[in-house]
Design an enzyme around this catalytic site. Structure first.
Site, short mmCIF file in Angstrom:
data_model
loop_
_atom_site.label_atom_id
_atom_site.label_comp_id
_atom_site.label_asym_id
_atom_site.label_seq_id
_atom_site.Cartn_x
_atom_site.Cartn_y
_atom_site.Cartn_z
N GLU A 48 0.95 -1.20 0.09
CA GLU A 48 0.08 0.18 -0.08
C GLU A 48 0.90 1.38 -0.03
OE1 GLU A 48 -0.59 -2.59 1.59
OE2 GLU A 48 -2.67 -3.17 1.01
N HIS A 58 -11.91 -5.69 7.97
CA HIS A 58 -12.62 -5.36 6.82
C HIS A 58 -13.77 -4.51 7.15
CE1 HIS A 58 -10.09 -8.89 5.76
NE2 HIS A 58 -10.15 -8.45 4.66
C1 LIG Z 1 -1.88 -5.23 4.00
C2 LIG Z 1 -2.70 -5.81 3.24
N1 LIG Z 1 -3.24 -5.37 1.87
C3 LIG Z 1 -3.96 -6.15 1.24
C4 LIG Z 1 -4.90 -7.23 1.88
C5 LIG Z 1 -6.01 -7.70 0.97
N2 LIG Z 1 -5.50 -9.13 0.73
C6 LIG Z 1 -5.84 -10.22 1.36
S1 LIG Z 1 -5.00 -11.64 0.79
C7 LIG Z 1 -4.17 -10.73 -0.32
C8 LIG Z 1 -3.19 -11.46 -1.12
C9 LIG Z 1 -2.21 -12.38 -0.37
O1 LIG Z 1 -1.45 -12.99 -1.43
P1 LIG Z 1 -0.39 -13.95 -0.55
O2 LIG Z 1 0.25 -13.33 0.48
O3 LIG Z 1 0.50 -14.41 -1.71
O4 LIG Z 1 -1.39 -14.94 0.10
P2 LIG Z 1 -2.28 -16.15 -0.41
O5 LIG Z 1 -3.41 -15.54 -0.25
O6 LIG Z 1 -2.13 -16.27 -1.80
O7 LIG Z 1 -2.12 -17.24 0.58
C10 LIG Z 1 -4.60 -9.23 -0.47
C11 LIG Z 1 -4.04 -8.43 -1.31
C12 LIG Z 1 -4.65 -7.42 3.10
N3 LIG Z 1 -5.16 -8.71 3.50
N4 LIG Z 1 -3.48 -6.79 3.60
#
Ligand SMILES: Cc1ncc(C[n+]2csc(CCOP(=O)(O)OP(=O)(O)O)c2C)c(N)n1
Ligand SMILES: Cc1ncc(C[n+]2csc(CCOP(=O)(O)OP(=O)(O)O)c2C)c(N)n1
Ligand SMILES: [Mg+2]
Ligand SMILES: [Mg+2]
Lengths: 317, 340, 317, 340
Positions: C55, C124
């Site tokens: 972000e 959220h």
């Molecule tokens: C700081 C932050 N930004 C955005 C989000 C929204 N969000 C939730 S999961 C996700 C993707 C996470 O990807 P990854 O780290 O690869 O984990 P995965 O869900 O693939 O296991 C996002 C963008 C969040 N939870 N936290």
């Protein structure tokens, strides 16, 4: 106040080996304001940790330490830089107890100097207390003199909840006073009535306390002067008692007016005690502009502004 | 090498690992179905990542502290967290440790050394470093594991935690479960460099393992765990384990993904790991089927039983903000649910 | 509201090739709430940028773009995650014009969904408007219906100052209404009187607007209902005019009470118009606790709480 | 190689570079003295980092955009920012572009493509990436330079910016002026890995140069600048250039530092660079002396002259928060200085 803080930290570290200090330049250098001077030499690099330049790491590590048996005291060199760690504070520190159903707690005391008065310009002068007070789960404390600094820091260290301990850097080297050697506490959540009067209540805290007191004395004002000392939770009873007694309230702080502490104090009084009021509740605050360098004296609330607000509420019909 | 493992008395451990994989998959599928039926509010499926997690956690001990992320239910089950504890959190009912405050998937089990999962990704990593510092300072046994996704490698918290752990030489395993995606963003667009290679920039060892194969993960991570346990410092392990479903129950992956690993296909880590174990003579097809069947029955009955537990009481909304409620919270509780 | 926002973005991007969208999952996926659906296909990956998960990078890049001729519209997927970029917002975005003596400006519109109503739990569901309103240098806007969403977004894009555009996610899919195809503006800083009455002023905004209106209609309240629409700067004149007319004020918002918008509105009224008031200024807000998952309905202000506050001020003597 | 440069018509450029080094050192020393006399509020000395900065900026063009940090006064002088613009900012007077709002050292010169310096370190780096994106999108010429200290490599913003610049392949030079310290923390305690090597973790080239030698820096950075200019993507350059004084005028370095590079010693970049240039036949000792003398006279007269400029008017406190002041600011101005 620097000396009082330094000695209190020293005393507490001597008593409790689980107290760990961490921050930028707090060790060898003794902190840019010398609050931690000599502590690394005395307690070692393991207990007074010079960290890399990463506030969110300092705060995040402190949280993780406190979850696992230590009592960390992280320092953020200037409160202005705390925003790089703001997510850790709002989303981790403040919410850990709640989101774990009370099974995980984060007892720590985050120290940071705030406010103007050292010609620090935009980024070495901010008073960001509102950001923390708006965040439930945090306690927010700010002393206005060396005696309170010790008593409040000790109580903060007793707290099982995270405390944001805001040190008014303008008062670091002023207001010499006797600070007893022995251990004592100033309870969190209790304001102090520094001056008593019947005509007007002046509610303030931290760096503005000396200016308010001076205004009151110089002008022989018949005023209550309330030093909040704890900003979250505020001392509701003392605020309301004074407001009801005098019916005229002026709030003074250095932070910008919009959603500064004055807003909450004003709202608290007008929702609980409006029928006692004879005059508008006025705020004397820093303006809603970034903190300046050269015109700092114009930014900071001064006696003439405080007096003029007091006169306005006194003369209000 | 695999034969060697078995000879060294790891057979029991392998069977338990496989059992946990199956149990986790069964529970995952049950939750996904329940969510579609409106019985559960939300979930981030854990399918596809079982072998990676359990391959690692087979090396872990009770005293190790785990900062898991929202897909680590399989690891929790494997480390002995009772199914009840998890299902109650999925429902957010009055038996939920977190008192129904967290979205499902954000699990915790303090008594089992599983810490609490926040939604902002990777923000637990600096905490893990602090906890490891405390462990060493207090001379406690146990290492710290911090898991996260591939997308999380872009975050500020990843950078902070990796650097600090290395600078203080702390016992932390950074465990990246690379499922190829961060919601819709493929890992290649997240960063240009393979994640395990980033370890070098911080001065710690990094390795890549095939996270679709429990045995491979187990074998390859052993040395890393020993390295950390012996006090040599932190490591980064990247496990490749393609996501098998949507990002979450709110997500429609068809928009951005064509090649999803199908359940039961030969890319499913359950199938891959089962084959390996059968080849190694650790289990037979029959045992595997029995394990599946038992899991199914167990999960179904548990899940239906725990659904009956009522939601948390209104008072709980106002607890645990502080040790003692402030006057503000008392006042607000009074306004909202009446004073008691 | 999602459709209205999507069409407005589409229209504006069609008109001005310097508008760039950036954020997580906004391209191929169309955004987790579908606000940017179809825009990447239409305008290309260069103008609708799927970013890595960072972000502060999204916000920082947007600032750097806007300093150099573009008009970026960064999206933060949930307002809860904005704190990881908070330093960029408070110390860069909000202060760039000031610290550069007006020689560098940061015209951009940061969009982000906020508030509860989707069973999103602690992370959220947050309503963090106070953090932005307290920060001078930012404008803060929040629509309560699809029509306003378009008009306010258009005006935000005209602004030469950075705008935090808060989208009440609870209203994304509710409140269907006609939204004209043609271009129009709703000026920033102007509230809207949605219902007129003489007995009480209910001041609200964003996600609480429908609940307030329903309470007023269902109970045939003789109330002014003021939808602020812009939270910074607030519409001082409309607030004061209504408060002076009715003498009884209730403020409703979802964000926690302490230093929520209600505090500033209350303080504004009691410093300017206390002599017009017949009753305490009451606040109906979310409590000062983290946002819950299962007990969400208890957290959110509802008709019965609004009504009871209205009755208290009406009956106050 | 050095001879080659001279033959390629770089002699003029070298002389200008050296001249700027001397001018910057002279101004630095003048400011430090003035600060001790109470005439200036604060300063972060720039001595020791002149050769590094100018060695790089000799490759830069007018259209390049520079996100400098608080020690980059030498680079600004070299790129043609008039001394008046800088001194007025040091005083924070009414002629200061920033209207006396920033602490000294936080310089800016928009007309010369020098952006504004915030105090939170490294937080300009993501902005530089966005600016580079805009440049490419708008098909403008010019690359972007973002400079920062060694301590700043630990920050979230460094990580974010490096990754984003690499992912979008943007024309950014990340220029790390490693002066060995972050206030009191030596670089070895900041991170375990040399900073230039961190480039690899993001997928960009990184190099190390001797930032105490203008000629060496100039030669070694040439290829990197060309790489970026030709659109191949970002690079990271680390220049080693030991700090010669305190961190700032508020700092007492004796607490943590014993081995300070002395002015005029053979580790002083001015001496090192001058020797190189004399050896190369670019300048003579006489010319160097003349340059020093001229600088001294020029700076002294300028500095004293500009001190007479009055501070900014009270009204300026309330300007530039927004394009138009809000009613709040109008009201506050009224309360504080009276309405106009
Ligand atoms: C700081 C932050 N930004 C955005 C989000 C929204 N969000 C939730 S999961 C996700 C993707 C996470 O990807 P990854 O780290 O690869 O984990 P995965 O869900 O693939 O296991 C996002 C963008 C969040 N939870 N936290
Ligand atoms: C985010 C942030 N944290 C802390 C500080 C306080 N501070 C000012 S300069 C400095 C050290 C910076 O070191 P480095 O990046 O190496 O630059 P140098 O001063 O050595 O040139 C620190 C800690 C700051 N300005 N910003
Ligand atoms: Mg992933
Ligand atoms: Mg340095």
């Amino acid at each position: 106040m620097v000396q009082s803080l330094n000695r209190t930290l020293d005393m507490k570290m001597g008593e409790d080996s689980n107290i760990i200090l961490l921050g930028e330049d707090i060790g060898k250098d003794g902190g840019v304001f010398r609050v931690t001077e000599g502590l690394q030499a005395k307690y070692g690099e393991d207990r007074v940790i010079d960290t890399p330049l990463v506030e969110l790491g300092i705060v995040g590590m402190a949280i993780g330490m406190s979850m696992n048996g230590l009592k960390p005291i992280p320092e953020i060199q200037f409160q202005d830089f705390i925003f790089t760690a703001f997510d850790q504070i709002v989303n981790q520190m403040a919410k850990m107890r709640y989101r774990s159903g009370g099974t995980i707690t984060v007892p720590l005391v985050l120290r940071t100097p705030y406010g103007g008065g050292i010609r620090g310009g935009l980024y070495h002068s901010q008073s960001g207390e509102s950001y923390f007070v708006h965040t439930s789960g945090l306690k927010v404390v700010t002393p206005s003199n060396p005696y309170d600094a010790k008593g409040l820091l000790s109580s903060s260290l007793d707290s099982k909840d995270p405390v944001i301990f805001l040190e008014p850097k303008r008062l670091y080297r002023s207001g010499k006073m006797e600070v007893p050697d022995e251990d004592y506490r100033i309870p969190l959540g209790k304001a102090k009535l520094l001056h008593e009067g019947d005509s007007v209540s002046i509610i303030t805290y931290g760096s503005m306390v000396p200016a308010v007191l001076k205004t009151v004395t110089d002008n022989s004002l018949d005023a209550d002067v309330l030093d909040l000392r704890t900003l979250s939770p505020m001392d509701r009873d003392s605020i309301i008692a004074s407001a009801r007694k005098t019916g005229r309230v002026v709030i003074v702080h250095e932070a910008p007016r919009t959603l500064g502490m004055g807003a909450e104090i004003s709202a608290l009084i007008s929702e609980s005690s409006i029928e006692y009021l004879y005059a508008p509740i006025l705020r004397v605050t820093g303006p809603d502009v970034p903190f300046p360098y050269r015109l700092e004296d114009l930014y900071l609330p001064n006696s003439s502004r405080i007096l003029s607000a007091v006169n306005r509420v006194l003369q209000f019909r | 090498m695999s034969e060697e493992i078995v000879e060294h008395g790891d057979k029991e451990r392998m069977i338990r690992g496989f059992g946990a994989m199956v149990l986790a998959r069964t529970l995952n599928n049950k939750i996904m179905t329940a969510q579609r039926q409106g019985r559960v509010g939300f979930f981030t499926p854990t399918s596809g990542q079982e072998a990676a997690q359990i391959g690692l956690s087979m090396h872990l001990r009770k005293e190790d502290i785990i900062y898991q992320y929202y897909r680590d239910m399989p690891m929790m089950l494997h480390m002995g967290v009772p199914v009840d504890i998890i299902i109650n959190q999925i429902y957010g009912n009055s038996m939920d440790i977190a008192k129904g405050r967290q979205m499902p998937s954000h699990l915790l089990a303090r008594d089992y050394n599983f810490m609490s999962v926040p939604s902002p990704v990777a923000t637990n990593l600096p905490l893990a470093v602090g906890t490891a510092y405390a462990n060493r300072y207090l001379k406690k046994d146990g290492i710290v594991v911090a898991s996260f996704g591939d997308g999380s490698s872009s975050t500020p918290d990843f950078h902070a935690a990796m650097n600090l752990a290395a600078v203080y030489n702390l016992p932390v395993i950074f465990f990246c479960e690379n499922n190829g995606l961060a919601i819709s963003l493929p890992t290649e667009k997240q960063t240009k460099v393979e994640i395990w290679k980033k370890a070098e920039a911080y001065g710690m060892p990094g390795i890549l393992v095939n996270g679709s194969d429990m045995v491979d993960t187990y074998e390859k991570t052993r040395e890393m765990v020993e390295y950390v346990r012996s006090g040599k410092g932190p490591v980064l392990i990247e496990a490749r384990c393609p996501r098998m479903g949507p990002h979450s129950t709110s997500d429609d992956p068809t928009k951005y993904l064509t090649d999803i690993v199908k359940e039961g296909s030969d890319r499913d880590p359950l199938i891959i790991s089962q084959k390996r174990l059968v080849e190694m003579g650790v289990i037979t097809e029959q045992i595997a089927s029995k394990i599946r069947e038992d899991s199914q029955n167990f999960i179904t009955s548990k899940f239906d039983e725990l659904e009956k537990i009522p939601p948390p009481s209104p008072e709980t909304l106002f607890e645990d903000v502080y040790e003692e409620p402030t006057w503000i919270i008392d006042e607000e509780r009074g306004e909202i649910i009446g004073r008691n």
